[in-house]
Design an enzyme around this catalytic site. Structure first.
Site, PDB file in Angstrom:
ATOM      1  N   HIS A 163      -8.666  -7.401   3.485  1.00  0.00           N
ATOM      2  CA  HIS A 163      -7.584  -7.710   4.417  1.00  0.00           C
ATOM      3  C   HIS A 163      -7.723  -9.075   5.070  1.00  0.00           C
ATOM      4  O   HIS A 163      -6.795  -9.531   5.740  1.00  0.00           O
ATOM      5  CB  HIS A 163      -7.524  -6.652   5.527  1.00  0.00           C
ATOM      6  CG  HIS A 163      -7.143  -5.287   5.058  1.00  0.00           C
ATOM      7  ND1 HIS A 163      -5.966  -5.024   4.402  1.00  0.00           N
ATOM      8  CD2 HIS A 163      -7.796  -4.095   5.139  1.00  0.00           C
ATOM      9  CE1 HIS A 163      -5.896  -3.742   4.098  1.00  0.00           C
ATOM     10  NE2 HIS A 163      -7.004  -3.158   4.533  1.00  0.00           N
ATOM     11  N   ASP A 218      -7.649   3.451   8.562  1.00  0.00           N
ATOM     12  CA  ASP A 218      -7.119   4.089   7.357  1.00  0.00           C
ATOM     13  C   ASP A 218      -7.319   5.600   7.397  1.00  0.00           C
ATOM     14  O   ASP A 218      -6.432   6.357   6.979  1.00  0.00           O
ATOM     15  CB  ASP A 218      -7.791   3.513   6.114  1.00  0.00           C
ATOM     16  CG  ASP A 218      -7.130   2.227   5.644  1.00  0.00           C
ATOM     17  OD1 ASP A 218      -5.913   2.237   5.412  1.00  0.00           O
ATOM     18  OD2 ASP A 218      -7.830   1.216   5.506  1.00  0.00           O
ATOM     19  N   GLU A 266     -12.170   6.846   3.664  1.00  0.00           N
ATOM     20  CA  GLU A 266     -10.970   6.439   4.394  1.00  0.00           C
ATOM     21  C   GLU A 266      -9.784   7.371   4.200  1.00  0.00           C
ATOM     22  O   GLU A 266      -8.672   7.033   4.600  1.00  0.00           O
ATOM     23  CB  GLU A 266     -10.571   5.021   3.972  1.00  0.00           C
ATOM     24  CG  GLU A 266     -11.656   3.975   4.224  1.00  0.00           C
ATOM     25  CD  GLU A 266     -11.164   2.567   4.021  1.00  0.00           C
ATOM     26  OE1 GLU A 266     -10.873   1.905   5.034  1.00  0.00           O
ATOM     27  OE2 GLU A 266     -11.050   2.135   2.850  1.00  0.00           O
TER      28      GLU A 266
END
Length: 239
Positions: free
Chosen positions: A38, A163, A137
């Site tokens: 990310h 997440d 996650e």
């Protein structure tokens, strides 16, 4: 995992600046995480960041966006201490990453004595196995966490809280569990299989509870978050 490989306090680096990486490495963190999933950092920029974070003994972990065997091998050749793989939901996914990270007979990673990890051929020696931080996650990952933890080569079961919370919140009532219960399942599996449990912490008031729960590999904030909070704090003084 030997005591020398245990991870304690780390932080998240997403900007991609070698200057920030160097500063963070000098601030006493046990490990740093460079985020390729990310973050703003690109694959090509990782090498300069690894070179900048040069404090002796610090562990440098790179989070890849997916299981990319060529990229994983390159990052380890460049000197990364380990790999974090997101969204690991099955033991088969964990096993595939272990094989990508390790030389035969444990895996299928290619070997080059000229790689940076061997000082470009000046110090060809047997290196320790790279660290593998396996991210839990989603609901499936929590359900299979015992089997994932049992995989040889997995060092840390690392919760991605954003997440995991999102995934659990979108499930129907028969396919989900409370977030706190999920954390306990991850920590329990890690403890049983003599692995570490890890998590990213944004609210520092959670540290005590998470440590009591068994989480010992802690990432405290991020470079982006610290800058954002600093900018907002400065601005607030003039409003």
């Amino acid at each position: 995992m030997s005591d020398s490989n245990l991870l304690s306090l780390g932080t998240w680096l997403s900007i991609g600046s070698p200057v920030i990486a160097e500063l963070a490495s000098e601030c006493g963190f046990d490990w740093l995480l460079f985020d390729l999933e990310h973050g703003c950092i690109t694959d090509a920029e990782v090498l300069a960041n690894l070179q900048a974070a040069k404090r002796e003994g610090i562990k440098l972990i790179v989070r890849v966006g997916k299981l990319d065997t060529a990229l994983i091998a390159k990052l380890l050749d460049w000197g990364a201490s380990g790999i974090m793989l997101p969204h690991v939901s099955t033991p088969e996914q964990a096993e595939a990453c272990v094989k990508a990270m390790n030389y035969p007979p444990l895996g299928h990673r290619g070997y080059s004595s000229s790689a940076r990890v061997f000082k470009y051929g000046l110090d060809v020696r047997t290196t320790s196995a790279p660290l593998f931080l396996c991210q839990i996650e989603d609901y499936e990952g929590v359900t299979n966490v015992e089997e994932v933890a049992a995989v040889g080569g997995v060092d840390v079961l690392f919760v991605g809280p954003a997440d995991l919370k999102l995934d659990l919140s979108t499930r129907n009532p028969h396919q989900t569990i409370p977030y706190e219960e999920a954390l306990k399942k991850v920590s329990s599996a890690a403890d049983f299989h003599q692995k570490q449990a890890g998590i990213l912490i944004r609210n520092f008031s959670d540290i005590t509870v998470l440590k009591q729960m068994g989480f010992s590999c802690l990432a405290l904030g991020s470079d982006l978050g610290l800058l954002r909070e600093g900018f907002m704090a400065i601005k607030s003084k003039f409003l």
